[in-house]
Motif scaffolding. Structure first.
Motif, short mmCIF file in Angstrom:
data_model
loop_
_atom_site.label_atom_id
_atom_site.label_comp_id
_atom_site.label_asym_id
_atom_site.label_seq_id
_atom_site.Cartn_x
_atom_site.Cartn_y
_atom_site.Cartn_z
N ASP A 291 -2.76 -3.82 -1.39
CA ASP A 291 -2.59 -3.49 0.02
C ASP A 291 -3.73 -2.61 0.50
N LEU A 292 -4.10 -2.80 1.77
CA LEU A 292 -5.11 -1.99 2.42
C LEU A 292 -4.50 -1.32 3.64
N SER A 293 -4.68 -0.01 3.75
CA SER A 293 -4.25 0.71 4.95
C SER A 293 -5.27 1.77 5.29
N LEU A 294 -5.57 1.92 6.58
CA LEU A 294 -6.55 2.88 7.04
C LEU A 294 -6.12 3.40 8.40
N HIS A 295 -6.29 4.68 8.63
CA HIS A 295 -5.93 5.30 9.90
C HIS A 295 -6.66 4.59 11.05
N SER A 296 -6.02 4.55 12.21
CA SER A 296 -6.59 3.83 13.36
C SER A 296 -7.90 4.45 13.82
N SER A 297 -8.17 5.71 13.48
CA SER A 297 -9.44 6.35 13.84
C SER A 297 -10.52 6.13 12.79
N GLY A 298 -10.16 5.54 11.67
CA GLY A 298 -11.10 5.33 10.58
C GLY A 298 -11.69 3.93 10.60
N ASN A 299 -12.66 3.71 9.70
CA ASN A 299 -13.25 2.39 9.56
C ASN A 299 -13.88 2.25 8.19
N LEU A 300 -14.13 1.01 7.78
CA LEU A 300 -15.02 0.72 6.67
C LEU A 300 -16.35 0.27 7.26
N TYR A 301 -17.41 0.31 6.42
CA TYR A 301 -18.67 -0.24 6.91
C TYR A 301 -18.79 -1.66 6.40
N ASN A 302 -19.37 -1.89 5.24
CA ASN A 302 -19.39 -3.23 4.66
C ASN A 302 -18.16 -3.41 3.77
N LEU A 303 -17.54 -4.57 3.84
CA LEU A 303 -16.37 -4.88 3.02
C LEU A 303 -16.57 -6.23 2.35
N THR A 304 -16.42 -6.27 1.02
CA THR A 304 -16.48 -7.51 0.25
C THR A 304 -15.14 -7.76 -0.41
N VAL A 305 -14.60 -8.96 -0.23
CA VAL A 305 -13.34 -9.36 -0.85
C VAL A 305 -13.66 -10.26 -2.02
N ASN A 306 -13.28 -9.82 -3.22
CA ASN A 306 -13.52 -10.60 -4.44
C ASN A 306 -12.28 -10.55 -5.31
N ASN A 307 -11.18 -11.01 -4.74
CA ASN A 307 -9.89 -11.06 -5.43
C ASN A 307 -9.29 -12.44 -5.16
N SER A 308 -9.24 -13.28 -6.17
CA SER A 308 -8.81 -14.67 -5.97
C SER A 308 -7.37 -14.76 -5.47
N ASN A 309 -6.58 -13.70 -5.70
CA ASN A 309 -5.20 -13.69 -5.20
C ASN A 309 -5.08 -13.13 -3.80
N GLY A 310 -6.19 -12.70 -3.22
CA GLY A 310 -6.18 -12.20 -1.86
C GLY A 310 -5.72 -10.76 -1.79
#
Length: 358
Positions: free
Chosen positions: A275-294
């Motif tokens: 699971d991914l959760s982040l405060h509404s005022s926060g952000n990620l910069y670059n994001l890479t998804v490498n999980n075959s199960n999503g």
């Protein structure tokens, strides 16, 4: 004080070498054995082992028990040969001289070290004067049990790669990684609001959960978390480059100050319930998804840089993945994409990486 043979066995009470007003008292071991299973061993300055055995299975050892403001250039625990057994108890190591040639711990590679997570080393400061020194640890490639750094406004450096079998706790001060050849591995990491982790090169690896309050600064290198990464409302960041690789959950629902301007978070786990959760005022910069199960969003998530799909979907459920106005997408196709809602402000054509998860 010299121990050239025989055994100093402490299983209760208090044994002191030197007074708290004596900055020079050292316990020199050359062929003897020091065993602490209970009670307290105080050494006003240091333990210097030419050869011999030091065993702690309980109790407390205080090194540099001197509490004045004068300094003496001396490693606090120095061991050239012999056997070091750390299986339980606590060793408090206070500091002094302000240079990089005198270490809190300096153990040669030929020393046999038997350590486990039940033993704790606490890097701290008991001086009534000003603490002018950073701290250095060189275990010669050997393991440490659990380690706490608690020296305000000072840095902890590792000399070479180290494995911490228990928890790396940063209560106060800065843990520095700045050497490309170094990997510091800990079973778990816990940082209080007064702590700073600063990675400019090398790798800090956490086998389990990393609970980060305080500041996380990354300008290079890698912060690799194989369990959960938890951030809080007291977490601040200065992430401009480098990598965060994460196998477990990203729990940052309260991290309103987590707004990196660079760097990449890579979700490289294999579990199907990440699971991914982040405060509404926060952000990620670059994001890479490498999980075959999503991976799944348990709240909204903003990505301001590049969203890269290597393997697996982002399942948004009732939440929204928001891309920044200058964000780009790489690698999305029928097999890996956003399964759900993706939003982005556009002024020209843009191919949204959305699908139905099939």
């Amino acid at each position: 004080f010299n121990l050239n043979g025989g055994t100093l066995d402490i299983d209760g009470g208090t044994v002191s070498f030197g007074e708290t007003s004596d900055k020079d008292a050292t316990l020199n071991v050359n062929g003897g054995t020091v065993e602490v299973s209970g009670g307290t061993l105080n050494v006003s300055d240091a333990i210097d082992v030419v050869t011999g055995t030091v065993t702690q299975t309980g109790g407390i050892i205080n090194l540099r028990n001197y509490n004045g403001s004068d300094n003496r250039s001396q490693d606090k625990l120095e061991m050239a040969a012999g056997t070091l057994n750390w299986t339980a108890g606590t060793m408090n190591i206070n500091g002094e001289s302000g240079n990089a040639t005198e270490f809190s711990i300096d153990v040669e590679s030929g020393v046999t070290v038997n350590a486990n997570a039940n033993h704790s080393i606490v890097i701290t400061d008991n001086t009534s004067g000003s603490s002018i020194e950073n701290r250095y640890i060189d275990m010669g490639g050997n393991n440490i049990g659990s380690l706490t750094h608690n020296v305000s406004a000072k840095n902890l450096y590792f000399v070479g790669s180290h494995t911490i079998l228990g928890t790396l706790t940063n209560t106060s001060g800065t843990v520095i990684l700045n050497d490309a050849s170094e990997t510091i591995t800990a079973a778990t990491i816990s940082q209080a609001s007064g702590g700073i982790i600063n990675i400019s090169d090398g790798e800090l690896e956490c086998s389990g959960k990393a609970d980060i309050d305080g500041e996380l600064t990354i300008s290079g290198g890698t912060f690799d978390v194989n369990g959960e990464l938890e951030l809080s409302s007291s977490t601040t960041e200065n992430v401009s480059d480098g990598s965060i690789t994460l196998a477990g959950d990203f729990d940052a629902a309260n991290a309103n100050n987590f707004t990196p301007s660079g760097g990449t978070m890579t979700l490289d786990g294999s579990a199907s319930d990440v699971d991914l959760s982040l405060h509404s005022s926060g952000n990620l910069y670059n994001l890479t998804v490498n999980n075959s199960n999503g991976v799944a969003l348990s709240g909204g998530l903003a990505v301001n840089g590049t969203l890269t799909f290597t393997s697996g979907d982002i399942n948004t459920s009732t939440n929204t993945l928001t891309l920044g106005s200058s964000s780009s997408v790489s690698g999305a196709n029928d097999d890996k994409h956003v399964n759900g809602t993706c939003a982005r402000s556009i002024t020209s054509s843009f191919l949204f990486p959305v699908g139905d998860g099939t």
